[in-house]
Scaffold this motif. Structure first.
Motif, PDB file in Angstrom:
ATOM      1  N   ARG A  32      26.324-148.893  44.619  1.00  0.00           N
ATOM      2  CA  ARG A  32      27.263-148.477  45.846  1.00  0.00           C
ATOM      3  C   ARG A  32      28.285-148.757  45.490  1.00  0.00           C
ATOM      4  N   ARG A  33      28.390-149.894  45.011  1.00  0.00           N
ATOM      5  CA  ARG A  33      30.543-150.949  44.897  1.00  0.00           C
ATOM      6  C   ARG A  33      31.225-149.948  44.566  1.00  0.00           C
ATOM      7  N   LEU A  34      30.548-149.039  43.250  1.00  0.00           N
ATOM      8  CA  LEU A  34      31.442-148.389  42.684  1.00  0.00           C
ATOM      9  C   LEU A  34      31.578-147.455  43.230  1.00  0.00           C
ATOM     10  N   ARG A  35      30.770-146.243  43.860  1.00  0.00           N
ATOM     11  CA  ARG A  35      30.799-145.203  44.787  1.00  0.00           C
ATOM     12  C   ARG A  35      31.389-145.845  45.861  1.00  0.00           C
ATOM     13  N   ALA A  36      31.813-146.847  46.354  1.00  0.00           N
ATOM     14  CA  ALA A  36      32.481-147.277  47.730  1.00  0.00           C
ATOM     15  C   ALA A  36      34.262-147.363  47.214  1.00  0.00           C
ATOM     16  N   ALA A  37      34.556-147.627  45.913  1.00  0.00           N
ATOM     17  CA  ALA A  37      35.902-148.145  44.986  1.00  0.00           C
ATOM     18  C   ALA A  37      36.198-146.178  44.462  1.00  0.00           C
ATOM     19  N   TRP A  38      35.443-145.349  44.418  1.00  0.00           N
ATOM     20  CA  TRP A  38      35.912-144.216  43.923  1.00  0.00           C
ATOM     21  C   TRP A  38      36.459-143.879  44.963  1.00  0.00           C
ATOM     22  N   ARG A  39      35.552-143.698  45.904  1.00  0.00           N
ATOM     23  CA  ARG A  39      35.222-143.016  47.524  1.00  0.00           C
ATOM     24  C   ARG A  39      36.622-143.388  48.144  1.00  0.00           C
ATOM     25  N   SER A  40      37.765-144.689  47.754  1.00  0.00           N
ATOM     26  CA  SER A  40      38.587-145.270  48.438  1.00  0.00           C
ATOM     27  C   SER A  40      39.757-144.471  48.976  1.00  0.00           C
ATOM     28  N   GLY A  41      40.053-144.184  47.528  1.00  0.00           N
ATOM     29  CA  GLY A  41      41.342-144.171  47.389  1.00  0.00           C
ATOM     30  C   GLY A  41      42.302-144.535  46.968  1.00  0.00           C
ATOM     31  N   ILE A  42      42.133-146.153  46.998  1.00  0.00           N
ATOM     32  CA  ILE A  42      42.914-146.704  46.730  1.00  0.00           C
ATOM     33  C   ILE A  42      43.141-147.428  45.376  1.00  0.00           C
ATOM     34  N   GLU A  43      43.861-146.715  44.867  1.00  0.00           N
ATOM     35  CA  GLU A  43      44.291-146.892  42.918  1.00  0.00           C
ATOM     36  C   GLU A  43      46.258-147.225  43.114  1.00  0.00           C
ATOM     37  N   VAL A  44      46.001-148.107  42.298  1.00  0.00           N
ATOM     38  CA  VAL A  44      46.776-149.080  41.408  1.00  0.00           C
ATOM     39  C   VAL A  44      46.585-149.231  39.685  1.00  0.00           C
ATOM     40  N   PRO A  45      47.815-149.714  40.055  1.00  0.00           N
ATOM     41  CA  PRO A  45      48.254-149.669  38.061  1.00  0.00           C
ATOM     42  C   PRO A  45      47.640-150.884  37.391  1.00  0.00           C
ATOM     43  N   GLY A  46      47.067-151.258  36.734  1.00  0.00           N
ATOM     44  CA  GLY A  46      46.152-152.293  35.754  1.00  0.00           C
ATOM     45  C   GLY A  46      47.112-152.066  34.400  1.00  0.00           C
TER      46      GLY A  46
ATOM     47  N   ALA B 124      37.268-154.671  42.328  1.00  0.00           N
ATOM     48  CA  ALA B 124      38.025-153.233  42.102  1.00  0.00           C
ATOM     49  C   ALA B 124      37.001-152.950  40.780  1.00  0.00           C
ATOM     50  N   THR B 125      37.315-151.727  40.093  1.00  0.00           N
ATOM     51  CA  THR B 125      37.356-151.408  38.737  1.00  0.00           C
ATOM     52  C   THR B 125      38.097-150.056  38.531  1.00  0.00           C
ATOM     53  N   ALA B 126      37.841-150.671  37.100  1.00  0.00           N
ATOM     54  CA  ALA B 126      38.751-149.110  35.975  1.00  0.00           C
ATOM     55  C   ALA B 126      37.951-148.485  35.137  1.00  0.00           C
ATOM     56  N   LEU B 127      37.078-147.911  36.120  1.00  0.00           N
ATOM     57  CA  LEU B 127      36.395-147.420  35.364  1.00  0.00           C
ATOM     58  C   LEU B 127      36.119-145.765  36.240  1.00  0.00           C
ATOM     59  N   PRO B 128      36.527-145.095  35.299  1.00  0.00           N
ATOM     60  CA  PRO B 128      36.608-143.674  36.351  1.00  0.00           C
ATOM     61  C   PRO B 128      35.493-142.946  36.932  1.00  0.00           C
ATOM     62  N   PRO B 129      36.058-142.200  37.933  1.00  0.00           N
ATOM     63  CA  PRO B 129      35.304-141.454  39.070  1.00  0.00           C
ATOM     64  C   PRO B 129      34.172-140.622  38.250  1.00  0.00           C
ATOM     65  N   GLY B 130      32.617-140.796  38.470  1.00  0.00           N
ATOM     66  CA  GLY B 130      32.025-140.486  38.098  1.00  0.00           C
ATOM     67  C   GLY B 130      31.417-140.097  36.953  1.00  0.00           C
ATOM     68  N   ASP B 131      31.526-141.434  36.410  1.00  0.00           N
ATOM     69  CA  ASP B 131      31.498-142.297  34.933  1.00  0.00           C
ATOM     70  C   ASP B 131      30.563-141.961  34.771  1.00  0.00           C
ATOM     71  N   VAL B 132      29.789-140.350  33.696  1.00  0.00           N
ATOM     72  CA  VAL B 132      27.967-140.140  33.814  1.00  0.00           C
ATOM     73  C   VAL B 132      27.808-141.158  32.524  1.00  0.00           C
ATOM     74  N   ARG B 133      28.234-142.300  32.041  1.00  0.00           N
ATOM     75  CA  ARG B 133      27.802-143.266  30.950  1.00  0.00           C
ATOM     76  C   ARG B 133      27.058-144.566  31.833  1.00  0.00           C
ATOM     77  N   THR B 134      28.102-145.031  32.814  1.00  0.00           N
ATOM     78  CA  THR B 134      27.498-145.431  34.175  1.00  0.00           C
ATOM     79  C   THR B 134      26.347-144.965  34.903  1.00  0.00           C
ATOM     80  N   TRP B 135      26.288-143.838  35.204  1.00  0.00           N
ATOM     81  CA  TRP B 135      24.922-142.789  36.137  1.00  0.00           C
ATOM     82  C   TRP B 135      23.706-142.693  34.946  1.00  0.00           C
ATOM     83  N   VAL B 136      23.994-142.480  33.808  1.00  0.00           N
ATOM     84  CA  VAL B 136      23.109-142.311  32.540  1.00  0.00           C
ATOM     85  C   VAL B 136      22.273-144.217  32.659  1.00  0.00           C
ATOM     86  N   GLY B 137      23.125-144.644  32.252  1.00  0.00           N
ATOM     87  CA  GLY B 137      23.113-146.723  32.072  1.00  0.00           C
ATOM     88  C   GLY B 137      22.397-146.900  32.543  1.00  0.00           C
TER      89      GLY B 137
END
Length: 233
Positions: free
Chosen positions: A29-43, A110-123
């Protein structure tokens, strides 16, 4: 007391499994909230390391390796933040630039995983399925103990505490009633023969005829003069 010790371990294991399932759901749920927030910063990736977990089941041994990244980014308010994340791509090494996403006002998520990461969903799906089976097994053990094993143990304990009683003899079936024998009516004995009142009338009263009545008058004179076979005296 025995029930407490028997059910404590599977209860703790089931609680740990449920906690793991809750953590997996909250993380997604936290990953989905971060992906949908639209706030992106360089890291930037500061560190990369791997951890290996070994599991043993009898003679079988399995191991799994998980990558961990340490990232640094500057939030929209100018504050610098660092966070550690597991399961990132192996192509990201120390010094690489990444895109960091976080929900509005929560840079600590915060997360550095790309939105909808397949490995994250499968894992996450595999982890939830494993934990569901694990929790079901623990609960099933408790139910089996309370509904099957415990009643059997209580009955066995009652049998042990009961005083010993000899087995009751089987009822004896009486033999079938036989008809009583018919007693024959008494037969009158034959009349006893009448005895004679005196001697018979024809009983002889004297000597028979021809019976000698006197003594002999001398000795016999006709003795033999010799022995048989011609032997003389």
């Amino acid at each position: 007391m025995l029930d407490f010790f028997v059910l404590t371990l599977p209860g703790l294991m089931a609680a740990a499994g449920i906690a793991g399932m809750v953590w997996a759901v909250v993380r997604m749920r936290r990953l989905r909230a971060a992906w949908r927030s639209g706030i992106e910063v360089p890291g930037r990736c500061l560190r990369l390391y791997a951890t290996t977990t070994t599991r043993r089941q009898g003679t079988h041994r399995s191991s799994s390796t998980t990558l961990h990244h340490v990232y640094e980014f500057t939030a929209a308010d100018g504050a610098h933040h660092r966070f550690e994340e597991a399961g990132g791509p192996a192509t990201v090494i120390e010094g690489d630039a990444v895109t960091v996403r976080y929900p509005q006002g929560r840079p600590d998520r915060a997360t550095a995983l790309p939105p909808g990461d397949v490995r994250t969903w499968v894992g996450t799906g595999v982890l939830l399925a494993f934990l569901a089976v694990f929790v079901t097994g623990c609960v099933g053990f408790g139910v089996f103990y309370l509904t099957v094993f415990k009643p059997i143990g209580e009955k066995a304990e009652e049998r042990v505490r009961e005083p010993w009683r000899p087995p009751s003899a089987a009822p004896v079936t009486p033999p079938p009633a036989t008809p009583s024998p018919v007693t024959p009516s008494p037969v009158a004995p034959p009349p006893a023969p009448s005895l004679p009142d005196g001697p018979p009338d024809d009983f002889p009263s004297g000597l028979p005829s021809g019976f000698p009545t006197g003594m002999p008058s001398g000795f016999p004179t006709g003795f033999p003069t010799g022995f048989p076979g011609g032997v003389s005296r």
